[in-house]
Scaffold this motif. Structure first.
Motif, short mmCIF file in Angstrom:
data_model
loop_
_atom_site.label_atom_id
_atom_site.label_comp_id
_atom_site.label_asym_id
_atom_site.label_seq_id
_atom_site.Cartn_x
_atom_site.Cartn_y
_atom_site.Cartn_z
N MET A 1 0.83 -1.21 0.00
CA MET A 1 0.00 0.00 0.00
C MET A 1 0.86 1.25 0.00
SD MET A 1 -3.21 1.00 0.07
CE MET A 1 -4.37 2.13 0.75
N GLY A 2 1.87 1.29 0.92
CA GLY A 2 2.74 2.44 1.00
C GLY A 2 3.50 2.66 -0.27
N ASP A 3 3.94 1.57 -0.93
CA ASP A 3 4.68 1.71 -2.19
C ASP A 3 3.83 2.38 -3.25
OD1 ASP A 3 6.49 -1.43 -1.86
OD2 ASP A 3 6.91 0.57 -1.08
N ASN A 4 2.53 2.02 -3.26
CA ASN A 4 1.64 2.62 -4.25
C ASN A 4 1.46 4.11 -4.02
OD1 ASN A 4 1.20 0.21 -5.55
ND2 ASN A 4 -0.61 -0.30 -4.35
N ILE A 5 1.43 4.51 -2.74
CA ILE A 5 1.21 5.91 -2.42
C ILE A 5 2.43 6.74 -2.77
CG2 ILE A 5 0.88 7.53 -0.50
CD1 ILE A 5 -0.85 5.41 0.84
N THR A 6 3.62 6.21 -2.51
CA THR A 6 4.83 6.99 -2.69
C THR A 6 5.43 6.88 -4.08
OG1 THR A 6 6.17 5.16 -1.82
CG2 THR A 6 5.40 6.80 -0.24
N SER A 7 4.91 5.96 -4.90
CA SER A 7 5.48 5.79 -6.23
C SER A 7 5.23 7.02 -7.09
CB SER A 7 4.90 4.56 -6.92
OG SER A 7 3.51 4.71 -7.10
N VAL A 8 6.17 7.33 -7.95
CA VAL A 8 6.05 8.48 -8.85
C VAL A 8 5.35 8.04 -10.12
CG1 VAL A 8 7.30 10.22 -10.16
CG2 VAL A 8 8.12 9.53 -7.91
N ARG A 9 4.28 8.76 -10.48
CA ARG A 9 3.54 8.43 -11.69
C ARG A 9 3.74 9.52 -12.72
NH1 ARG A 9 -2.12 5.46 -10.23
NH2 ARG A 9 -1.36 4.12 -8.55
N ALA A 10 3.74 9.10 -13.97
CA ALA A 10 3.90 10.06 -15.05
C ALA A 10 2.68 10.97 -15.13
CB ALA A 10 4.11 9.33 -16.37
N ALA A 11 2.90 12.21 -15.52
CA ALA A 11 1.79 13.12 -15.74
C ALA A 11 0.95 12.61 -16.90
CB ALA A 11 2.32 14.53 -16.05
N GLN A 12 -0.36 12.82 -16.81
CA GLN A 12 -1.23 12.39 -17.90
C GLN A 12 -0.94 13.16 -19.17
OE1 GLN A 12 -5.31 12.60 -16.40
NE2 GLN A 12 -5.26 10.40 -16.09
N ARG A 13 -0.53 14.42 -19.03
CA ARG A 13 -0.16 15.20 -20.22
C ARG A 13 0.89 16.23 -19.83
NH1 ARG A 13 -0.94 19.65 -23.46
NH2 ARG A 13 -2.09 20.84 -21.90
N ASP A 14 1.99 16.24 -20.54
CA ASP A 14 3.03 17.23 -20.30
C ASP A 14 2.69 18.53 -21.02
OD1 ASP A 14 4.71 15.56 -18.77
OD2 ASP A 14 5.49 14.62 -20.59
N PRO A 15 3.11 19.67 -20.47
CA PRO A 15 2.91 20.93 -21.19
C PRO A 15 3.77 20.96 -22.45
CG PRO A 15 4.28 21.27 -19.25
CD PRO A 15 3.77 19.87 -19.17
N ALA A 16 3.42 21.83 -23.37
CA ALA A 16 4.08 21.87 -24.68
C ALA A 16 5.58 22.06 -24.56
CB ALA A 16 3.47 22.98 -25.53
N GLU A 17 6.01 22.86 -23.58
CA GLU A 17 7.44 23.12 -23.45
C GLU A 17 8.22 21.88 -23.02
OE1 GLU A 17 5.41 24.84 -19.73
OE2 GLU A 17 5.04 24.70 -21.90
N VAL A 18 7.54 20.93 -22.41
CA VAL A 18 8.18 19.66 -22.05
C VAL A 18 8.09 18.67 -23.21
CG1 VAL A 18 8.08 17.68 -20.47
CG2 VAL A 18 7.75 20.00 -19.59
N SER A 19 6.88 18.55 -23.79
CA SER A 19 6.68 17.61 -24.90
C SER A 19 7.59 17.92 -26.09
CB SER A 19 5.22 17.63 -25.35
OG SER A 19 4.36 17.20 -24.32
N TYR A 20 7.82 19.20 -26.33
CA TYR A 20 8.58 19.62 -27.51
C TYR A 20 9.88 20.33 -27.13
CZ TYR A 20 4.24 18.55 -29.96
OH TYR A 20 3.13 17.92 -30.46
N ALA A 21 10.47 19.92 -26.01
CA ALA A 21 11.70 20.58 -25.55
C ALA A 21 12.80 20.49 -26.60
CB ALA A 21 12.16 19.94 -24.23
N GLY A 22 12.91 19.34 -27.27
CA GLY A 22 13.94 19.17 -28.29
C GLY A 22 13.77 20.15 -29.44
N GLU A 23 12.53 20.30 -29.92
CA GLU A 23 12.27 21.23 -31.02
C GLU A 23 12.55 22.67 -30.60
OE1 GLU A 23 8.75 18.82 -33.44
OE2 GLU A 23 8.45 20.90 -32.83
N LEU A 24 12.12 23.03 -29.40
CA LEU A 24 12.35 24.39 -28.93
C LEU A 24 13.86 24.67 -28.83
CD1 LEU A 24 9.60 24.53 -26.17
CD2 LEU A 24 9.63 25.88 -28.26
N GLY A 25 14.61 23.69 -28.35
CA GLY A 25 16.05 23.86 -28.25
C GLY A 25 16.70 24.05 -29.61
N ARG A 26 16.26 23.29 -30.62
CA ARG A 26 16.82 23.42 -31.96
C ARG A 26 16.48 24.78 -32.57
NH1 ARG A 26 14.89 18.24 -32.60
NH2 ARG A 26 13.30 18.83 -34.13
N LEU A 27 15.26 25.21 -32.38
CA LEU A 27 14.85 26.50 -32.93
C LEU A 27 15.65 27.64 -32.31
CD1 LEU A 27 11.00 25.96 -33.13
CD2 LEU A 27 12.49 26.48 -35.08
#
Length: 368
Positions: A1-27
């Motif tokens: 139970m404790g492991d489930n509470i403390t485990s890190v879960r991925a965000a359901q949706r990342d903001p655009a600056e995270v999703s496209y960090a590579g493209e932003l860096g290249r630009l």
């Protein structure tokens, strides 16, 4: 139970600056154009980020007339804000997120008009514990996203601004006109916040909302208006829907192969029922109770994939799609079921391609 509470879960949706960090860096790395004060890249690179650039490996993220996107970007270089107006589901919020990510490197400074009912939510509030012990001071100040945008010199997004009470809309006037907020509780210079270079306001509003017609006239004068319309070409909409469904499937850990023939039926039906006209120019039914937007088509297609993944052995079929189209298209307007049946009889029935014949064979799903 404790492991489930403390485990890190991925965000359901990342903001655009995270999703496209590579493209932003290249630009940013390849940017050789003039950059407005406070921006992280040139207006031309912002435009490329939104509309795509095959040579630079930049994905097209929004389908629109390039002139509209350019006008929006240029307006944000001025001392005026910009308001994106359009029907529900035309991806106004997505466009504002993309532009904020490109201009400021952050799209999360956001206000929701329907949730803003007092000045503390619009501009600032106080940490009560510090306020009680030390009185009004900078340490006790809790800035809103709007005030943070002014302090940090970033673009602020104001979603559904027309749903904000008019008295608070008027409170934005000094922000947009004089680029200043006065905090009377703080003495001296601490009580005056001037916006830094890079700050501006990018707002959205649904055109069907009554509030957009009764917005503060003074506020309207301080913002450029741009209408964001539904995607006009079915092929462009198909491209967007297929791409976004695959992204959502990947995020959900679903490996269902998306069938373009099934998605063609989905996108074409939504396009025709939304516009009241078939792709070959004939008048057809328009549903009254549903937006049937591109965003809604993505949701329906993703739901059909999940249905196939969890209940259908992993193979997406027309039947999966049809059940979810009904759930999306038939909402609170009783006559829409009749209109949808009529659409099937007049628009779907004559089509001879296999995917349309499959859709016609499943018309009983909408009989009700």
């Amino acid at each position: 139970m404790g492991d489930n509470i403390t485990s890190v879960r991925a965000a359901q949706r990342d903001p655009a600056e995270v999703s496209y960090a590579g493209e932003l860096g290249r630009l940013i790395a390849q940017d050789d154009g003039p950059v407005p004060p406070g921006w992280q890249m040139s207006p031309r690179s912002v435009e490329r980020f939104v509309l795509g650039d095959d040579k630079l490996g930049i994905e097209r993220k929004f389908v629109a007339d390039p002139a509209i996107v350019r006008r929006i970007v240029v307006s944000l270089c001025t001392s005026r804000g910009c308001l994106l107006v359009g029907e529900p589901g035309t991806a106004k919020s997505w466009l504002s997120e993309l532009i904020a990510a490109a201009v400021s490197g952050s799209s999360t400074l956001t206000l929701q008009g329907g949730a803003v009912s007092q000045v503390g939510q619009l501009l600032y509030g106080w940490n009560e514990a510090i306020l009680q012990s030390e009185g009004p001071c900078l340490k006790a100040l809790v800035p809103s996203p709007l005030l943070r945008g002014m302090i940090e010199g970033r673009l602020v997004r104001f979603e559904e601004i027309a749903r904000c009470p008019q008295a608070l809309q008027d409170a934005l006037l000094s922000v947009l006109s004089d680029r200043v907020v006065v905090i009377p509780e703080l003495p001296g210079d601490d009580g005056v916040v001037f916006a830094r270079e890079g700050f501006n306001l990018l707002a959205t509003s649904n055109s069907i909302d009554e509030g957009v017609h009764t917005m503060s006239a003074a506020l309207k004068r301080r913002m450029d208006f741009e209408e964001i319309r539904p995607i006009r070409r079915v092929d462009d909409e198909m491209e967007v829907v297929l791409r976004e469904i695959r992204k959502q499937n990947l995020k959900a850990g679903v490996t269902v192969e998306v069938d373009p023939q099934v998605i063609e039926v989905l996108v074409t039906m939504f396009h025709e029922l939304r516009n009241g006209q078939s792709v070959d120019g004939r008048s057809t039914d328009r549903l009254a109770g549903s937006a049937l937007s591109t965003a809604e088509a993505v949701s329906v297609g993703h739901a059909a994939c999940l249905n196939a993944w969890y209940f259908g052995g992993g193979a997406m079929t027309m039947e999966h799609l049809m059940h979810h189209i009904v759930g999306s298209a038939l909402k609170d307007q009783p006559d829409d079921r009749r209109r949808l049946r009529h659409y099937f009889e007049t628009a779907v029935s004559p089509r001879k391609a296999d995917n349309w014949r499959q859709a016609w064979s499943l018309r009983s799903v909408i009989q009700g």
